[in-house]
Design a protein around this motif. Structure first.
Motif, PDB file in Angstrom:
ATOM      1  N   ALA A  74     -48.058  -5.141  -5.507  1.00  0.00           N
ATOM      2  CA  ALA A  74     -48.996  -4.604  -4.525  1.00  0.00           C
ATOM      3  C   ALA A  74     -49.751  -5.771  -3.929  1.00  0.00           C
ATOM      4  O   ALA A  74     -50.125  -6.706  -4.643  1.00  0.00           O
ATOM      5  CB  ALA A  74     -49.971  -3.613  -5.167  1.00  0.00           C
ATOM      6  N   VAL A  75     -49.977  -5.706  -2.625  1.00  0.00           N
ATOM      7  CA  VAL A  75     -50.588  -6.864  -1.978  1.00  0.00           C
ATOM      8  C   VAL A  75     -51.316  -6.439  -0.697  1.00  0.00           C
ATOM      9  O   VAL A  75     -50.871  -5.538   0.009  1.00  0.00           O
ATOM     10  CB  VAL A  75     -49.510  -7.924  -1.647  1.00  0.00           C
ATOM     11  N   VAL A  76     -52.448  -7.076  -0.446  1.00  0.00           N
ATOM     12  CA  VAL A  76     -53.082  -6.982   0.862  1.00  0.00           C
ATOM     13  C   VAL A  76     -52.435  -8.060   1.721  1.00  0.00           C
ATOM     14  O   VAL A  76     -52.541  -9.254   1.405  1.00  0.00           O
ATOM     15  CB  VAL A  76     -54.607  -7.221   0.785  1.00  0.00           C
ATOM     16  N   SER A  77     -51.740  -7.625   2.753  1.00  0.00           N
ATOM     17  CA  SER A  77     -50.993  -8.593   3.540  1.00  0.00           C
ATOM     18  C   SER A  77     -51.935  -9.465   4.354  1.00  0.00           C
ATOM     19  O   SER A  77     -52.805  -8.974   5.063  1.00  0.00           O
ATOM     20  CB  SER A  77     -50.032  -7.864   4.489  1.00  0.00           C
ATOM     21  N   SER A  78     -51.741 -10.757   4.231  1.00  0.00           N
ATOM     22  CA  SER A  78     -52.564 -11.673   5.020  1.00  0.00           C
ATOM     23  C   SER A  78     -51.819 -12.122   6.274  1.00  0.00           C
ATOM     24  O   SER A  78     -52.342 -12.867   7.081  1.00  0.00           O
ATOM     25  CB  SER A  78     -52.932 -12.896   4.166  1.00  0.00           C
ATOM     26  N   ASP A  79     -50.611 -11.598   6.432  1.00  0.00           N
ATOM     27  CA  ASP A  79     -49.762 -12.035   7.531  1.00  0.00           C
ATOM     28  C   ASP A  79     -49.502 -10.855   8.467  1.00  0.00           C
ATOM     29  O   ASP A  79     -48.791  -9.917   8.128  1.00  0.00           O
ATOM     30  CB  ASP A  79     -48.431 -12.546   6.931  1.00  0.00           C
ATOM     31  N   PRO A  80     -50.076 -10.882   9.674  1.00  0.00           N
ATOM     32  CA  PRO A  80     -49.914  -9.731  10.583  1.00  0.00           C
ATOM     33  C   PRO A  80     -48.443  -9.459  10.908  1.00  0.00           C
ATOM     34  O   PRO A  80     -48.054  -8.305  11.045  1.00  0.00           O
ATOM     35  CB  PRO A  80     -50.665 -10.163  11.843  1.00  0.00           C
ATOM     36  N   GLN A  81     -47.619 -10.509  10.979  1.00  0.00           N
ATOM     37  CA  GLN A  81     -46.204 -10.287  11.300  1.00  0.00           C
ATOM     38  C   GLN A  81     -45.487  -9.552  10.174  1.00  0.00           C
ATOM     39  O   GLN A  81     -44.687  -8.655  10.410  1.00  0.00           O
ATOM     40  CB  GLN A  81     -45.516 -11.630  11.561  1.00  0.00           C
ATOM     41  N   GLU A  82     -45.811  -9.928   8.942  1.00  0.00           N
ATOM     42  CA  GLU A  82     -45.233  -9.247   7.785  1.00  0.00           C
ATOM     43  C   GLU A  82     -45.650  -7.773   7.773  1.00  0.00           C
ATOM     44  O   GLU A  82     -44.836  -6.872   7.541  1.00  0.00           O
ATOM     45  CB  GLU A  82     -45.700  -9.941   6.504  1.00  0.00           C
ATOM     46  N   ALA A  83     -46.941  -7.538   8.043  1.00  0.00           N
ATOM     47  CA  ALA A  83     -47.443  -6.159   8.059  1.00  0.00           C
ATOM     48  C   ALA A  83     -46.742  -5.355   9.144  1.00  0.00           C
ATOM     49  O   ALA A  83     -46.340  -4.206   8.931  1.00  0.00           O
ATOM     50  CB  ALA A  83     -48.959  -6.164   8.295  1.00  0.00           C
ATOM     51  N   GLU A  84     -46.549  -5.980  10.291  1.00  0.00           N
ATOM     52  CA  GLU A  84     -45.904  -5.284  11.399  1.00  0.00           C
ATOM     53  C   GLU A  84     -44.449  -4.957  11.043  1.00  0.00           C
ATOM     54  O   GLU A  84     -43.936  -3.885  11.375  1.00  0.00           O
ATOM     55  CB  GLU A  84     -45.977  -6.147  12.657  1.00  0.00           C
ATOM     56  N   LEU A  85     -43.803  -5.873  10.313  1.00  0.00           N
ATOM     57  CA  LEU A  85     -42.422  -5.669   9.884  1.00  0.00           C
ATOM     58  C   LEU A  85     -42.310  -4.442   8.981  1.00  0.00           C
ATOM     59  O   LEU A  85     -41.389  -3.623   9.105  1.00  0.00           O
ATOM     60  CB  LEU A  85     -41.943  -6.915   9.142  1.00  0.00           C
ATOM     61  N   LEU A  86     -43.260  -4.296   8.071  1.00  0.00           N
ATOM     62  CA  LEU A  86     -43.236  -3.156   7.158  1.00  0.00           C
ATOM     63  C   LEU A  86     -43.377  -1.847   7.926  1.00  0.00           C
ATOM     64  O   LEU A  86     -42.672  -0.875   7.662  1.00  0.00           O
ATOM     65  CB  LEU A  86     -44.353  -3.288   6.114  1.00  0.00           C
ATOM     66  N   PHE A  87     -44.293  -1.818   8.892  1.00  0.00           N
ATOM     67  CA  PHE A  87     -44.458  -0.588   9.661  1.00  0.00           C
ATOM     68  C   PHE A  87     -43.267  -0.361  10.596  1.00  0.00           C
ATOM     69  O   PHE A  87     -42.914   0.775  10.897  1.00  0.00           O
ATOM     70  CB  PHE A  87     -45.790  -0.592  10.421  1.00  0.00           C
ATOM     71  N   ALA A  88     -42.648  -1.451  11.034  1.00  0.00           N
ATOM     72  CA  ALA A  88     -41.433  -1.310  11.842  1.00  0.00           C
ATOM     73  C   ALA A  88     -40.348  -0.615  11.016  1.00  0.00           C
ATOM     74  O   ALA A  88     -39.634   0.260  11.520  1.00  0.00           O
ATOM     75  CB  ALA A  88     -40.954  -2.683  12.319  1.00  0.00           C
ATOM     76  N   ALA A  89     -40.237  -0.976   9.736  1.00  0.00           N
ATOM     77  CA  ALA A  89     -39.262  -0.331   8.860  1.00  0.00           C
ATOM     78  C   ALA A  89     -39.554   1.162   8.746  1.00  0.00           C
ATOM     79  O   ALA A  89     -38.639   2.000   8.757  1.00  0.00           O
ATOM     80  CB  ALA A  89     -39.289  -0.981   7.487  1.00  0.00           C
ATOM     81  N   ARG A  90     -40.839   1.489   8.653  1.00  0.00           N
ATOM     82  CA  ARG A  90     -41.229   2.901   8.606  1.00  0.00           C
ATOM     83  C   ARG A  90     -40.777   3.636   9.869  1.00  0.00           C
ATOM     84  O   ARG A  90     -40.216   4.731   9.799  1.00  0.00           O
ATOM     85  CB  ARG A  90     -42.752   2.992   8.421  1.00  0.00           C
ATOM     86  N   ARG A  91     -41.002   3.004  11.002  1.00  0.00           N
ATOM     87  CA  ARG A  91     -40.646   3.661  12.262  1.00  0.00           C
ATOM     88  C   ARG A  91     -39.134   3.747  12.450  1.00  0.00           C
ATOM     89  O   ARG A  91     -38.634   4.665  13.100  1.00  0.00           O
ATOM     90  CB  ARG A  91     -41.276   2.898  13.448  1.00  0.00           C
ATOM     91  N   LEU A  92     -38.418   2.792  11.881  1.00  0.00           N
ATOM     92  CA  LEU A  92     -36.968   2.764  12.036  1.00  0.00           C
ATOM     93  C   LEU A  92     -36.263   3.736  11.093  1.00  0.00           C
ATOM     94  O   LEU A  92     -35.057   3.974  11.240  1.00  0.00           O
ATOM     95  CB  LEU A  92     -36.434   1.347  11.783  1.00  0.00           C
ATOM     96  N   ALA A  93     -36.991   4.267  10.116  1.00  0.00           N
ATOM     97  CA  ALA A  93     -36.330   5.067   9.083  1.00  0.00           C
ATOM     98  C   ALA A  93     -35.580   6.248   9.688  1.00  0.00           C
ATOM     99  O   ALA A  93     -34.411   6.498   9.341  1.00  0.00           O
ATOM    100  CB  ALA A  93     -37.364   5.552   8.059  1.00  0.00           C
ATOM    101  N   TYR A  94     -36.195   6.961  10.596  1.00  0.00           N
ATOM    102  CA  TYR A  94     -35.549   8.153  11.131  1.00  0.00           C
ATOM    103  C   TYR A  94     -34.276   7.819  11.924  1.00  0.00           C
ATOM    104  O   TYR A  94     -33.202   8.363  11.612  1.00  0.00           O
ATOM    105  CB  TYR A  94     -36.527   8.990  11.957  1.00  0.00           C
ATOM    106  N   PRO A  95     -34.352   6.896  12.901  1.00  0.00           N
ATOM    107  CA  PRO A  95     -33.095   6.553  13.590  1.00  0.00           C
ATOM    108  C   PRO A  95     -32.058   5.930  12.658  1.00  0.00           C
ATOM    109  O   PRO A  95     -30.850   6.139  12.862  1.00  0.00           O
ATOM    110  CB  PRO A  95     -33.541   5.558  14.682  1.00  0.00           C
ATOM    111  N   ALA A  96     -32.515   5.211  11.640  1.00  0.00           N
ATOM    112  CA  ALA A  96     -31.541   4.627  10.696  1.00  0.00           C
ATOM    113  C   ALA A  96     -30.803   5.730   9.946  1.00  0.00           C
ATOM    114  O   ALA A  96     -29.587   5.650   9.720  1.00  0.00           O
ATOM    115  CB  ALA A  96     -32.252   3.697   9.714  1.00  0.00           C
TER     116      ALA A  96
END
Lengths: 307, 307
Positions: free
Chosen positions: A153-175
């Motif tokens: 578990a981690v508080v992300s200090s990297d906005p790009q990493e955080a954005e990547l994680l949420f991108a994965a969430r958004r991609l789940a349905y089309p995937a």
């Protein structure tokens, strides 16, 4: 999660009634209680009470920057327990999303993001409380994730990493849509019931030999089990339908609702009749008749016209 | 102001229908969109659609401590301008209340709090954003008060002093009742219209030789002009009635509503018919008939049963 749903922001409407009048209801002011709340009645009525031609929404100031907290869990149910624990800790995240192994794998197979090697189920939290208190809340959420069984578990200090994680969430349905036909559930359960209902969904998937992936607006208890079948496999489709209805039964037994945000249409009409008592359905029919006496507004949807 | 009104927190109801059924509507979950929003329809229906027997509300975590910002203004209209300026500055205070000279004087005459010697009109703001950002927002509100014409503006560092100011706000109504009969207005106008509508209310008071005190949930644009007459003075009562109706006309012309929170009952029935178009009133009648076919639920209130 923190700021409610779109309907909370709709304060005025213009719509065409079932008798052909163009009317304006609601207000432009912060408050107002003159007469019945026809705005609220129309929102979510799925076209059965009027045709909306204009919407007045209230606005909020731009939000503060968010921190992202990621929790990697060894299984779906411990992630569900973490959701309840976050609420019990008094935290109000701006988002708290869940993505399970099937979704992570599907995203990886498509986009090679390397997520599925790290976790079975991911929780993604966001905190937008400003300043030091926001930092403290983010640290508390990280701690709650760990205490609930997260391997990492981690508080992300990297906005790009955080954005990547949420991108994965958004991609789940089309995937997942790449894997077959997807039947989307939308049950919503009390926050205390997230873990046991997720466990039941896993049992239903096993019992009916059906692939069920899970994404969820977990902080709201709004679960989206996604039932995947291969096109043309009628037997699998039938098993998925049984699973779909059992999930509804489980959600209702847990004090939940058959639809958290998607609405009823035709797909959840049986669910509506399972959830609402006969006299409440009668009130729906009476209101429908009152506002659409000719029965011309999206007829046959949401609830059965006759008992 | 920041957290909305009570109706925003009502998510489930049990009520007795016009046909004698005991029904449960709404949900226990954070979200839910199954069928029509009968909870919203019942809330604020003033007993005309059902008799509510149980209410399910959602809860928030306990709020953070608040800072109080006081602004002492030389006149009502500059205080009104400050309200609009606070919103334009992007601030969302937890409270923004207005108390005018007549109220301050009445409270002083009763409780000797010494307020009326210091200000014509007081604005009381509260900010509960945590930490340094909350401090910055409080300082910004103080600056906005000063820039809008406050002779004195301060972020109170003394909780007792802050409590005293809000006590004066709460005492205003009972203090005015010591002066005569009070006819309470409840108009709500867009935030941009607070100052011009307050100016119009002053003009109406002068034109009809009527004492009108003002308290307001100013941040919401919800104004409570309080029209004071002496018991038995029929001519004064008649002038006050004229003033009352002119205030409603002014509020409607400003894009407002006749009742921000008190409801309609009998007092605002004319106002409702001024605010709502004839087809919208017909929708009210149709819904009333649908849900109370025998016409036994608080009959004769809110709107006229026939055109």
């Amino acid at each position: 999660m923190k700021y409610g749903v779109t309907r909370d922001y709709v304060i005025g409407l213009e719509f065409v009634t079932g008798t052909g009048d163009l009317v304006r209801v609601g207000r432009r002011t912060a408050k107002g209680v003159v007469g019945y709340d026809l705005v609220g009645l129309l929102v979510g009525s799925e076209g059965t009470l009027g045709i909306i031609t204009e919407i007045t929404v209230k606005l909020r100031p731009l939000r503060d920057p968010e921190r992202t907290i990621a929790g990697y869990f060894p299984d779906l149910v411990s992630a569900g327990r973490a959701v309840t624990a976050v609420a019990a800790a008094g935290l109000t995240p701006s988002a708290l999303e869940l993505v399970d192994r099937t979704c992570l794998q599907a995203v990886d197979d498509w986009k090679n993001m390397g997520l599925s090697t790290e976790a079975d189920t991911v929780l993604l939290g966001r905190i937008d409380t400003p300043g030091a208190q926001g930092d403290a809340e983010a640290a508390l959420m990280e701690q709650v994730f760990s205490d609930s069984g997260a391997g990492f578990a981690v508080v992300s200090s990297d906005p790009q990493e955080a954005e990547l994680l949420f991108a994965a969430r958004r991609l789940a349905y089309p995937a997942l849509e790449r894997l077959g036909d997807v039947l989307t559930e939308d049950v919503c359960v009390p926050k205390s019931q997230v873990a046991p209902v997720l466990a039941e969904i896993q049992a239903i998937a096993a019992r009916h030999d059906t692939v069920i992936a899970n994404i969820a607006h977990a902080g709201d208890g709004n679960l989206h089990p996604l039932l995947i079948t291969q096109p043309g496999d009628a037997a699998a489709r039938e098993r998925a339908q049984l699973a779909f209805h059992e999930i509804i039964d489980v959600a209702l037994a847990a004090g939940g609702t058959v639809t958290g945000e998607h609405g009823v249409g035709l797909l959840k009409m049986d669910g509506l009749h399972a959830e609402l008592s006969a006299p409440v359905v009668e009130l729906h029919r009476a209101i429908k008749s009152a506002m659409d006496p000719a029965g011309i507004l999206n007829p046959g949807k949401v609830f059965r016209a006759h008992g």
